[in-house]
Design a protein around this motif. Structure first.
Motif, PDB file in Angstrom:
ATOM      1  N   THR A  55       0.830  -1.215   0.000  1.00 15.23           N
ATOM      2  CA  THR A  55       0.000   0.000   0.000  1.00 15.23           C
ATOM      3  C   THR A  55       0.863   1.263   0.000  1.00 15.23           C
ATOM      4  O   THR A  55       0.357   2.357   0.261  1.00 15.23           O
ATOM      5  CB  THR A  55      -0.917   0.009   1.230  1.00 15.23           C
ATOM      6  OG1 THR A  55      -0.107  -0.025   2.422  1.00 15.23           O
ATOM      7  CG2 THR A  55      -1.848  -1.191   1.228  1.00 15.23           C
ATOM      8  N   SER A  56       2.141   1.127  -0.277  1.00  6.97           N
ATOM      9  CA  SER A  56       3.048   2.272  -0.206  1.00  6.97           C
ATOM     10  C   SER A  56       2.753   3.308  -1.274  1.00  6.97           C
ATOM     11  O   SER A  56       3.064   4.499  -1.108  1.00  6.97           O
ATOM     12  CB  SER A  56       4.503   1.812  -0.322  1.00  6.97           C
ATOM     13  OG  SER A  56       4.724   1.146  -1.566  1.00  6.97           O
ATOM     14  N   ASN A  57       2.169   2.883  -2.388  1.00  6.69           N
ATOM     15  CA  ASN A  57       1.875   3.810  -3.488  1.00  6.69           C
ATOM     16  C   ASN A  57       0.372   4.020  -3.660  1.00  6.69           C
ATOM     17  O   ASN A  57      -0.096   4.290  -4.762  1.00  6.69           O
ATOM     18  CB  ASN A  57       2.464   3.272  -4.795  1.00  6.69           C
ATOM     19  CG  ASN A  57       3.980   3.163  -4.747  1.00  6.69           C
ATOM     20  OD1 ASN A  57       4.664   4.076  -4.276  1.00  6.69           O
ATOM     21  ND2 ASN A  57       4.505   2.050  -5.229  1.00  6.69           N
ATOM     22  N   ASP A  94       2.942   0.537   4.982  1.00 10.20           N
ATOM     23  CA  ASP A  94       3.317   0.494   3.565  1.00 10.20           C
ATOM     24  C   ASP A  94       3.183  -0.896   2.957  1.00 10.20           C
ATOM     25  O   ASP A  94       3.023  -1.026   1.740  1.00 10.20           O
ATOM     26  CB  ASP A  94       4.763   0.973   3.393  1.00 10.20           C
ATOM     27  CG  ASP A  94       4.893   2.466   3.655  1.00 10.20           C
ATOM     28  OD1 ASP A  94       3.878   3.190   3.505  1.00 10.20           O
ATOM     29  OD2 ASP A  94       6.001   2.913   4.010  1.00 10.20           O
ATOM     30  N   PHE A  95       3.295  -1.920   3.771  1.00 11.16           N
ATOM     31  CA  PHE A  95       3.144  -3.272   3.237  1.00 11.16           C
ATOM     32  C   PHE A  95       2.688  -4.219   4.339  1.00 11.16           C
ATOM     33  O   PHE A  95       2.894  -3.966   5.533  1.00 11.16           O
ATOM     34  CB  PHE A  95       4.455  -3.773   2.615  1.00 11.16           C
ATOM     35  CG  PHE A  95       5.578  -3.974   3.600  1.00 11.16           C
ATOM     36  CD1 PHE A  95       5.742  -5.194   4.254  1.00 11.16           C
ATOM     37  CD2 PHE A  95       6.455  -2.939   3.886  1.00 11.16           C
ATOM     38  CE1 PHE A  95       6.773  -5.381   5.163  1.00 11.16           C
ATOM     39  CE2 PHE A  95       7.482  -3.120   4.788  1.00 11.16           C
ATOM     40  CZ  PHE A  95       7.649  -4.336   5.430  1.00 11.16           C
ATOM     41  N   GLU A 225      -6.357  -7.761  -6.564  1.00 11.46           N
ATOM     42  CA  GLU A 225      -6.006  -7.129  -7.829  1.00 11.46           C
ATOM     43  C   GLU A 225      -7.233  -6.539  -8.520  1.00 11.46           C
ATOM     44  O   GLU A 225      -7.178  -5.447  -9.095  1.00 11.46           O
ATOM     45  CB  GLU A 225      -5.320  -8.144  -8.743  1.00 11.46           C
ATOM     46  CG  GLU A 225      -3.868  -8.441  -8.373  1.00 11.46           C
ATOM     47  CD  GLU A 225      -2.959  -7.267  -8.639  1.00 11.46           C
ATOM     48  OE1 GLU A 225      -3.044  -6.667  -9.733  1.00 11.46           O
ATOM     49  OE2 GLU A 225      -2.166  -6.930  -7.752  1.00 11.46           O
ATOM     50  N   SER A 226      -8.336  -7.265  -8.475  1.00 10.59           N
ATOM     51  CA  SER A 226      -9.532  -6.809  -9.185  1.00 10.59           C
ATOM     52  C   SER A 226     -10.278  -5.700  -8.444  1.00 10.59           C
ATOM     53  O   SER A 226     -10.835  -4.799  -9.068  1.00 10.59           O
ATOM     54  CB  SER A 226     -10.466  -7.991  -9.432  1.00 10.59           C
ATOM     55  OG  SER A 226     -10.895  -8.546  -8.196  1.00 10.59           O
ATOM     56  N   ILE A 233      -3.191  -0.353  -4.936  1.00 16.57           N
ATOM     57  CA  ILE A 233      -2.785  -1.317  -3.908  1.00 16.57           C
ATOM     58  C   ILE A 233      -2.387  -2.599  -4.621  1.00 16.57           C
ATOM     59  O   ILE A 233      -3.217  -3.253  -5.264  1.00 16.57           O
ATOM     60  CB  ILE A 233      -3.922  -1.582  -2.907  1.00 16.57           C
ATOM     61  CG1 ILE A 233      -4.278  -0.297  -2.158  1.00 16.57           C
ATOM     62  CG2 ILE A 233      -3.534  -2.680  -1.918  1.00 16.57           C
ATOM     63  CD1 ILE A 233      -5.447  -0.451  -1.199  1.00 16.57           C
ATOM     64  N   ASP A 234      -1.117  -2.929  -4.532  1.00 15.96           N
ATOM     65  CA  ASP A 234      -0.600  -4.099  -5.233  1.00 15.96           C
ATOM     66  C   ASP A 234      -0.700  -5.344  -4.342  1.00 15.96           C
ATOM     67  O   ASP A 234      -0.526  -5.268  -3.119  1.00 15.96           O
ATOM     68  CB  ASP A 234       0.861  -3.884  -5.639  1.00 15.96           C
ATOM     69  CG  ASP A 234       1.006  -2.751  -6.640  1.00 15.96           C
ATOM     70  OD1 ASP A 234       0.097  -2.588  -7.470  1.00 15.96           O
ATOM     71  OD2 ASP A 234       2.027  -2.028  -6.568  1.00 15.96           O
TER      72      ASP A 234
END
Length: 327
Positions: A55-57, A94-95, A225-226, A233-234
């Motif tokens: 979630t850092s970006n 962040d993660f 992802e979806s 959020i990767d």
């Protein structure tokens, strides 16, 4: 050869069983705190995870999110507001890395990419990662905002995680039993047979646990992802954890094959056994009669060639038959 060959035959499955046991222990220690809520004590423990959410970006700008969404779908402002509040309160990290019995979270230096774990949850049996609870969004409207797909997937994950935890515990116990019972296989094929039965059960549970974990976290990754990808959020799966897990399964299958082979081969008996027959002490052996030239092996003529006695009875074929004694 014998016992030495038997030991050599058993050594291979024993080593494979030990390797499988070590791999499963490593899998179960992934993301496990060392003391209290501190980070894992080893770099390997920090890198081993089934699932990771980065979630850092995270993007909180509605216009930026709108560009990533399909047509006619608007970004949910309520979700953005909730995430902003969580981020401003420092509750959103962040993660997040998820292991079998716990998860760890931390901060990321965007300049260098270095990640530092700041907190790990306590070990918990039948553990599952609930992002809405961890992000401080539990029992809010955000759960409905994320949609039925997200809620259904996370509920299924919570239920399956309970069985999966049990499966890994059973695998660990059976692997330990297999290793201990394997020592008895050195002495007989019956020991190999018992060990093969235990190994078969262990392999079945190992396959079930590995398949369940792989499918489960692949599904969770797909849901993240979806649903959350538009918010930047990767989500990803841990390649090292899955590699270690399936390596453990491979060792289990290989050990089971060699245990089965040891039932049919390597009996442990010597291939050649010499049978020594000793003479019984104090036996008697016939010797040549001095009356007939000392030639042994000549038999006297039949009694019919001798004159009969006056009583009409035949005399003995030999008049002298000495024996010598052997101690």
């Amino acid at each position: 050869m014998g016992k030495v060959g038997r030991f050599a035959c058993i050594l291979t499955p024993m080593l494979l069983t030990l390797a499988s046991l070590i791999c499963f222990v490593i899998v179960m220690l992934g993301q496990t705190p060392w003391k209290g809520n501190s980070a894992p004590s080893t770099a390997l423990g920090r890198e081993l995870y089934f699932f990771k959410a980065d979630t850092s970006n995270i993007t909180l700008d509605p216009q930026t999110i709108l560009d990533k969404l399909p047509d006619n779908i608007q970004p949910n402002n309520d979700f953005l507001t909730a995430i902003q509040n969580s981020a401003s309160s420092k509750q959103l990290k962040d993660f997040y890395q998820v292991g079998l019995f716990s998860y760890c979270e931390g901060d990321k230096d965007n300049a260098t990419g270095k990640e530092t774990i700041t907190y790990c949850s306590a070990r918990k049996f039948q553990f599952h990662f609930d992002p809405t609870e961890v992000w401080g969004l539990k029992n809010t409207s955000v759960q409905a905002i994320l949609g039925e797909k997200f809620e259904t997937g996370m509920n299924a994950y919570a239920k399956v995680a309970g069985w999966m935890n049990w499966a890994f515990v059973i695998v660990l116990v059976l692997t330990g039993v297999e290793f201990v019972v394997g020592f008895f296989a050195v002495f007989s094929r019956w020991g190999s047979l018992v060990t093969t039965v235990v190994s078969t059960a262990q392999t079945i549970f190992a396959l079930a646990a590995a398949i369940t974990a792989t499918a489960l976290y692949a599904t969770i990754t797909g849901i993240f992802e979806s649903v959350l990808r538009p918010y930047n959020i990767d989500a990803s799966m841990g390649k090292q954890m899955l590699s270690t897990l399936w390596l453990a399964v491979a060792f289990s299958i290989a050990s089971g094959f060699f245990w089965l082979a040891s039932v049919c081969c390597c009996s442990g008996r010597s291939p050649h056994k010499k049978v020594v027959v000793e003479k019984t002490p104090y036996t008697y052996e016939r010797v040549a009669s001095p009356a007939f030239g000392g030639q042994q092996g000549h038999q006297m003529q039949s009694s019919s060639q001798w004159p009969k006695s006056g009583h009409g009875q035949e005399q003995s074929g030999t008049a002298y038959e000495p024996f010598r004694s052997h101690a």
